[in-house]
Design an enzyme around this catalytic site. Sequence first.
Site, short mmCIF file in Angstrom:
data_model
loop_
_atom_site.label_atom_id
_atom_site.label_comp_id
_atom_site.label_asym_id
_atom_site.label_seq_id
_atom_site.Cartn_x
_atom_site.Cartn_y
_atom_site.Cartn_z
N PHE A 67 0.80 -1.22 0.00
CA PHE A 67 0.00 0.00 0.00
C PHE A 67 0.84 1.27 0.00
CE2 PHE A 67 0.89 0.12 4.49
CZ PHE A 67 0.60 1.41 4.93
N LYS A 68 2.11 1.16 0.37
CA LYS A 68 2.96 2.34 0.39
C LYS A 68 3.11 2.95 -1.01
CE LYS A 68 3.53 1.60 4.75
NZ LYS A 68 4.77 1.33 5.45
N ASP A 69 2.91 2.13 -2.05
CA ASP A 69 2.98 2.67 -3.41
C ASP A 69 1.92 3.74 -3.66
OD1 ASP A 69 5.08 0.99 -4.33
OD2 ASP A 69 3.66 -0.64 -4.69
#
Length: 494
Positions: free
Chosen positions: A112-114
């Site tokens: 999810f950091k993308d």
Amino acid sequence: MEYLSTRDKTLRKNAAQAITMGLSRDRGLFTPVSFPSISALEVETLRGMSYQRRAAYIMGKFLEDFRPEDLEQFAENAYGPDKFDHPAVAPLRKVDGRTWCLELWHGPTSAFKDMALQMLPQLLSASLGMTREKKTACILVATSGDTGKAAMEGFTGVDQTKILVFYPENGVSEIQKLQMATQEGENVGVCAVKGNFDDAQNGVKRIFSDEAMREELTGRGYFLSSANSINWGRILPQVVYYISAYCDLLEAHEIKLGEPVNFCVPTGNFGNILACYYAKRMGLPVRKLICASNCNDVLTDFIRTGVYDRNRPFHTTMSPSMDILISSNLERLLFDMSGGKDELVRDYMGQLAETGRYEITPGMKKRMQEIFYGGFCGEEETASSIAMLYRYGYLIDPHTAVAAKVLTDYRHETGDKTPAIFVSTASPYKFCDSVLTSIGQVPVENSVDRIAQMAEITGVAAPARLAGLKGKEARFHDVTEKELMEEKVLQFLQ
């Protein structure tokens, strides 16, 4: 819009300055002076838009000094088909008649950091130009697994930047470690820290507040910035996907406009769920924010008691991104819940540094509990959650499993039948060992070979970039004591 420090609200910056600095020099976190609203009419309009257009519109409410056409281009660059393998970018998967899973791992690093770290480099590059900064940004990152790779992927090759990532030596999965160690690019660096994530995070904060270090780096032509969720440019893009998920439920005719939903978010550093809180502050119809922890349950206890106490055993778990006892972004919530009382936040953060605990006022506790529910999930329950959803045809990672289990617990405890979305933060292929074991399989010895093994057993295709790790050689092998992180920064910037 101006941004102020949570520890001294007289320190004010515009958006470009706040994003460039990352962390205020008083170690406070930049937060907007006010929250723009999003009306029912705007939500109705957004429902028919692509994710990219939603992102540009929502971020534009906070980034008034950025040109709308630039934000639209940034969103196209960040979330286009060359980066994300799903046309919806952050798709919703229906689990049952009143439950959905928000998949946030379809980007280049399968985490999810993308969602934020494909956007942050573009915001930072634009901010450097807007502030006429001539020095090179040295971006320091402490990671519990996913932020490091996502940040390097986003900043690789970006002009006027160098990025150095610190991770806990034994606190990330083998796949996460390999993703970081094999990162390409001349402006990136990686170093393991002997200790846990809190040690790495505290080391980065220490470096940021070291005036002598700042002067030394200035002389070398650098200044410090951050890609962690302490940077406002990390939090803002995360607000988008909560509003977008609500729009997708409307577009699928699953809810009516204005109908409330609940979100259950697996969290360690409190950034992901804080973004959902900010969406609620804007007016998104969110009834309850369910904070899901693993057995490092400091946030669960805090929400239930109003006492934050990190003086407890640290557990290394199968959901390592939540193996955190000092949740940095909680400081932003404290600032908001206290009505902007910076002196109170300073006091709490001082107590945390000195004694490892603090207790908020009864009024703040009451306001927090009206909005948040805290729950946690142990290792056996996490494995059982993975196995249960797999039997229903859905393969998930351990962090997602924690959220699914805590949502179930919340419903059983409260009887709340509000439509709910639990958040999936990583591809199951980043944690093959734990997932395979949970579904009754024996993982093969080599961590990369487990990707092919799991694909064959489950019939679920592995993300191409994870499958492509096979045969890649590690570039980075450095390890440092937590007290010597400053030396690694100076070596990196020689």
